[in-house]
Each structure stands twice: as C-alpha cells, then as structure tokens.
Design a protein around this motif. Structure first.
Motif, PDB file in Angstrom:
ATOM      1  N   THR A  52       1.679   9.144  11.360  1.00  0.00           N
ATOM      2  CA  THR A  52       2.011   9.817  10.126  1.00  0.00           C
ATOM      3  C   THR A  52       1.842   8.736   8.929  1.00  0.00           C
ATOM      4  OG1 THR A  52       4.262   9.029  10.175  1.00  0.00           O
ATOM      5  CG2 THR A  52       3.695  10.919  11.551  1.00  0.00           C
ATOM      6  N   ARG A  53       1.916   8.986   7.909  1.00  0.00           N
ATOM      7  CA  ARG A  53       1.831   8.086   6.852  1.00  0.00           C
ATOM      8  C   ARG A  53       2.805   6.976   7.238  1.00  0.00           C
ATOM      9  NH1 ARG A  53      -2.609   8.053   4.071  1.00  0.00           N
ATOM     10  NH2 ARG A  53      -3.260  10.183   3.974  1.00  0.00           N
ATOM     11  N   LEU A  54       3.991   7.224   7.658  1.00  0.00           N
ATOM     12  CA  LEU A  54       4.784   6.087   7.972  1.00  0.00           C
ATOM     13  C   LEU A  54       4.755   5.245   8.970  1.00  0.00           C
ATOM     14  CD1 LEU A  54       7.760   4.947   7.190  1.00  0.00           C
ATOM     15  CD2 LEU A  54       8.311   6.244   9.357  1.00  0.00           C
ATOM     16  N   THR A  55       4.138   5.508  10.139  1.00  0.00           N
ATOM     17  CA  THR A  55       3.602   4.711  11.276  1.00  0.00           C
ATOM     18  C   THR A  55       2.271   4.188  10.806  1.00  0.00           C
ATOM     19  OG1 THR A  55       2.654   6.245  12.453  1.00  0.00           O
ATOM     20  CG2 THR A  55       4.730   5.920  12.869  1.00  0.00           C
ATOM     21  N   HIS A  56       1.516   4.713  10.023  1.00  0.00           N
ATOM     22  CA  HIS A  56       0.340   4.194   9.608  1.00  0.00           C
ATOM     23  C   HIS A  56       0.583   2.886   8.592  1.00  0.00           C
ATOM     24  CE1 HIS A  56      -3.361   3.426   7.240  1.00  0.00           C
ATOM     25  NE2 HIS A  56      -2.733   3.470   6.231  1.00  0.00           N
ATOM     26  N   SER A  57       1.489   3.104   7.781  1.00  0.00           N
ATOM     27  CA  SER A  57       1.960   1.933   6.663  1.00  0.00           C
ATOM     28  C   SER A  57       2.626   0.843   7.685  1.00  0.00           C
ATOM     29  CB  SER A  57       2.867   2.596   5.939  1.00  0.00           C
ATOM     30  OG  SER A  57       2.322   3.757   4.884  1.00  0.00           O
TER      31      SER A  57
ATOM     32  N   ALA B 166       4.091   0.213   0.682  1.00  0.00           N
ATOM     33  CA  ALA B 166       4.009   0.963  -0.737  1.00  0.00           C
ATOM     34  C   ALA B 166       2.734   1.739  -0.692  1.00  0.00           C
ATOM     35  CB  ALA B 166       4.669  -0.023  -1.820  1.00  0.00           C
ATOM     36  N   HIS B 167       1.874   1.108  -0.136  1.00  0.00           N
ATOM     37  CA  HIS B 167       0.410   1.774  -0.477  1.00  0.00           C
ATOM     38  C   HIS B 167       0.237   3.025  -0.468  1.00  0.00           C
ATOM     39  CE1 HIS B 167      -0.753   1.847   3.510  1.00  0.00           C
ATOM     40  NE2 HIS B 167      -2.019   2.361   3.364  1.00  0.00           N
ATOM     41  N   ASP B 168       1.000   3.955   0.440  1.00  0.00           N
ATOM     42  CA  ASP B 168       0.520   5.202   0.516  1.00  0.00           C
ATOM     43  C   ASP B 168       1.651   6.279  -0.119  1.00  0.00           C
ATOM     44  OD1 ASP B 168      -2.032   5.063   1.511  1.00  0.00           O
ATOM     45  OD2 ASP B 168      -1.469   5.500   3.382  1.00  0.00           O
ATOM     46  N   LEU B 169       2.767   5.509  -0.850  1.00  0.00           N
ATOM     47  CA  LEU B 169       3.903   6.492  -1.210  1.00  0.00           C
ATOM     48  C   LEU B 169       3.545   7.480  -2.160  1.00  0.00           C
ATOM     49  CD1 LEU B 169       6.498   3.638  -2.219  1.00  0.00           C
ATOM     50  CD2 LEU B 169       6.415   5.155  -0.217  1.00  0.00           C
TER      51      LEU B 169
ATOM     52  N   ALA C 294      -6.396  -4.569   5.502  1.00  0.00           N
ATOM     53  CA  ALA C 294      -5.544  -4.110   6.470  1.00  0.00           C
ATOM     54  C   ALA C 294      -5.522  -2.637   6.598  1.00  0.00           C
ATOM     55  CB  ALA C 294      -4.341  -4.857   6.611  1.00  0.00           C
ATOM     56  N   ASP C 295      -5.444  -1.938   5.797  1.00  0.00           N
ATOM     57  CA  ASP C 295      -5.410  -0.661   5.657  1.00  0.00           C
ATOM     58  C   ASP C 295      -6.898   0.038   6.383  1.00  0.00           C
ATOM     59  OD1 ASP C 295      -4.736   1.934   5.056  1.00  0.00           O
ATOM     60  OD2 ASP C 295      -5.646   1.843   3.149  1.00  0.00           O
ATOM     61  N   GLU C 296      -7.981  -0.513   6.076  1.00  0.00           N
ATOM     62  CA  GLU C 296      -8.925  -0.125   6.760  1.00  0.00           C
ATOM     63  C   GLU C 296      -8.931  -0.424   8.355  1.00  0.00           C
ATOM     64  OE1 GLU C 296     -12.621  -1.533   4.816  1.00  0.00           O
ATOM     65  OE2 GLU C 296     -13.663  -1.446   6.764  1.00  0.00           O
TER      66      GLU C 296
HETATM   67 MG    MG Z   1      -3.433   3.826   4.029  1.00  0.00          MG
END
Ligand code: MG
Length: 396
Positions: free
Chosen positions: A70-75, A102-105, A214-216
C-alpha cells in the motif's frame, strides 16, 4: 564488489545539519530532546494523512489482496532504503526518513489513475479560468504539490497555524517536481522558498535527492514482487530483464534447486543490495569529482546522488518492462478505468451539491476544496462515497 562502507561513522560536509536548518514558516522554540528533522518525522507519523496511506493504492487496489504494497508500506520501504544509504554516505538519516515518510501524502485514492482523473476534472471545471484565492495552487492536480499542500495547509493539528509547520529542508524534499506555474506561485508566496529551485535550475539537498532515488529503487523491487504474486507477470517473463535475471542466475548458481517464491525473493534481495552499493559508490565518486563540500554547493551543482551509468540504464529497462507488462496489463487497466470513473463521478457530484461534503475551514475555491477532499480519501472511502452518491457499485 562495491567498496566497503563505513557504517555511517563520518558525517559528510555536504549533509544537511538540523542546527543549520532554514527553519519553519512559523518560528517555534526548539524541542528539548529531538532535533528539527526528527521532529518533522514525528509530525508526519502523527498526521492524519499518514494514517490514510494504509488504505491507499500503490499499484494494486487495496482490497485486491492483503499482501500487496500500500502507500504506507511503500513509504516505509523508501524510508528504510533511504536511511541505509544515508548512513553510509554520512547524510542526515532523520531528514531522509522525514521526506520518505511524507513523499506520498498527497496521493489520491487509486494511485495514478485517481490523480489523472482529478487533474482532468480540475482542468475541465467551468471555473478553472477564474483566479484562485491567495494560498491556493494554480491549475490542475499534481501529487507532489498536493503532498506539500497537506503538510503546509490541510493538516489541522495545531492551534496557531495550518499544516504541520515542517522545516524548509523537509518541504523541499517533498516537492520533488513542480510545474513552472506553481513554482512561480510558490515563489510569490514565499520568496526564495521551496519553489525557487525550479525557476533557477538548482538542485535540492542530497537527502532530498536520496529520498527520490530510494523511491525508485523501492517501487521497482516491490512491483516485481507484487506483480509475480498477483500472477500478472512471471519469473520467466522477467528473464528478459537483465537487471533481474543477473541475480536470478547468480542465485541459481548457488542454489540450483531453488524455485518459486524463495528464488524470487533472493533475486530481489540481491538486486536491492547491489543497487544500494551502486548508489553509494557512484555518489561518493560524483561528490569527490565535483568537489562539493557544503549544502550550498550541492544546490548549485547538478544532481550528484545517483546510480552509475550502467545501473541507471538497467533500472530504466526494468521500469519499461514494468510499465509495459504490469502497469499497462489489461487487468490493471480495467480496474484503473473504474477508479477513474469513481473519482470523476465524485467530483461532479460534489460540485453539483456542495452540501454533500464537509464545509471548508479555510478560504478556498469550491473546485479546490472538492479536489482536496477527494485527494484525501482512502480507496475504500471513495468507493463507499461513490455508492452513496450515485447508487452504483463499481467495485465488489
Ligand atoms: Mg513513492
């Protein structure tokens, strides 16, 4: 083999230093036990938007399975990779962590499909040519801009100000991309602030560059895992991707009978480690060659936090594979089409009947208020609201 790493004992002179922060928009006394970047990270974790990430789509819709990211586990994975690399490079781990969390909030429900739909709604809104009130971004919907808007304006947690009042450095990292129009708007609100670099071709801090890379690294790896788990891509298909296949073959050389899940995980693990070592070595090199020894010099230089040339090419090939085979898979497309309908219908319903959503607590145009409200929704709340307002059930 990569050069041995020092475990992060030395602090880089190009790292951000919390005692040298450019500060917060509303001045606050320092905290007794935490530095400013640690405090930013804690504010992000305690925010409402952060808790919503658990029910927001990364690639697979939240209800499609319990094991997908999910966006959370990804973050969290971005924060983990970012911290590891920061430690080895002597960068500020707390700042990387705050940015990563915070990057995907600002992401809408349903991932990129939701964002595209909301962007189109704003552009097609009959009021879109009316001037926006002061304090409101221009034009359509950009998720990076929205992440900044969440931490600057939309969170309601403090008596004296809107938002979380984060430091410049965390806000700079959150605003990864920005249109020229929005950069000009930001610059007018906050001269020399987080919009400035987009107008003057400057780079953000190394910590911000790291959170971005790190996101990539994180999504490339976990989308392979989720893609195979979902059955939409296979390990056999992945043999065409050099970056993955290298580690699959390496693993099989050591464990000839390994198959299935453990083979997949071991190959991904080796790929992740190698990418981390690659970034550390390539960045050390780039910093040395550029002779960059201060945060100011980082901002004037081209981005120095990077993969080696060959790893950059390998990573791009993997991205193209995932785009073609996973993100554009007919099954994924089919759910994203429904997701776009949900967002577009919600937008029309709320614009038609402003009573159907909570009234704003701050000056905002009706169109932006609707966009903020929809963007804040979790997948399942959006699906329920859609059903309530339209009587249609688009997701089982
Ligand atoms: Mg991201």
């Amino acid at each position: 083999m990569p050069a041995p790493v020092d475990g992060g004992l030395g602090r880089s002179s190009a790292a951000c230093d919390p005692t040298q922060s450019r500060g917060r928009r509303y001045p606050e006394a320092p905290a007794p036990t935490r530095n400013d970047f640690q405090r930013d990270r804690d504010r992000v974790i305690h925010s409402t938007a952060f808790r919503r990430l658990v029910y927001k789509t990364q690639v697979f819709l939240n209800h499609e399975g319990d094991l997908f990211r999910t966006r959370l586990t990804h973050s969290l994975e971005v924060a983990q990779l970012g911290r590891s690399i920061a430690r080895s490079l002597g960068l500020n781990e707390d700042l990387v962590e705050a940015i990563a969390l915070a990057h995907d909030l600002g992401h809408t429900p349903f991932g990129h499909a939701g964002q595209d739909a909301l962007n189109a709604c704003l552009h097609e809104d009959p009021s879109s040519s009316d001037a926006a009130p002061v304090g409101e971004p221009q034009g359509g919907f950009e998720h990076n801009m929205q992440s900044l808007r969440v931490v600057d304006e939309l969170e309601e947690r403090y008596p004296a100000f809107n938002g979380l009042n984060l430091t410049f450095e965390t806000r700079e990292g959150i605003l990864k991309h920005c249109s020229r129009a929005n950069a000009q708007w930001l610059e007018a609100q906050e001269p020399g602030g987080v919009g400035h670099r987009f107008l003057h071709g400057q780079s953000p801090s190394l910590e911000a560059q790291l959170a971005n890379l790190a996101d990539e690294i994180a999504y490339n790896a976990h989308d392979i895992d989720d893609g195979v788990r979902s059955g939409l891509i296979s390990i056999e298909q992945l043999e065409a991707v050099d970056l993955f296949d290298r580690y699959r073959r390496q693993t099989l050389a050591q464990y000839p009978h390994l198959r299935g899940r453990r083979l997949l995980f071991e190959a991904i693990r080796r790929m992740l480690s190698d990418q981390v070592y690659d970034v550390i070595a390539a960045t050390r090199n780039a910093l040395q060659q550029a002779g960059v020894e201060s945060v100011e010099a980082v901002r004037q230089a081209p981005p120095l936090l990077r993969f080696s040339e060959s790893m950059r090419a390998d990573s791009s090939t993997l991205k193209r594979f995932l785009m073609a085979q996973l993100y554009r898979h007919p099954k994924v497309q089919e759910t994203t089409a429904r997701a776009r309908t949900v967002v577009a219908d919600l937008y029309q319903a709320y614009r038609h009947d402003p009573q159907a959503l909570p009234a704003p607590t701050h000056p905002v145009s009706e169109r932006r208020h609707v966009a903020d409200y929809i963007a804040g929704m979790t997948d399942r709340f959006a699906i329920r609201e859609h059903e309530r307002l339209t009587g249609q059930r688009l997701f089982a």
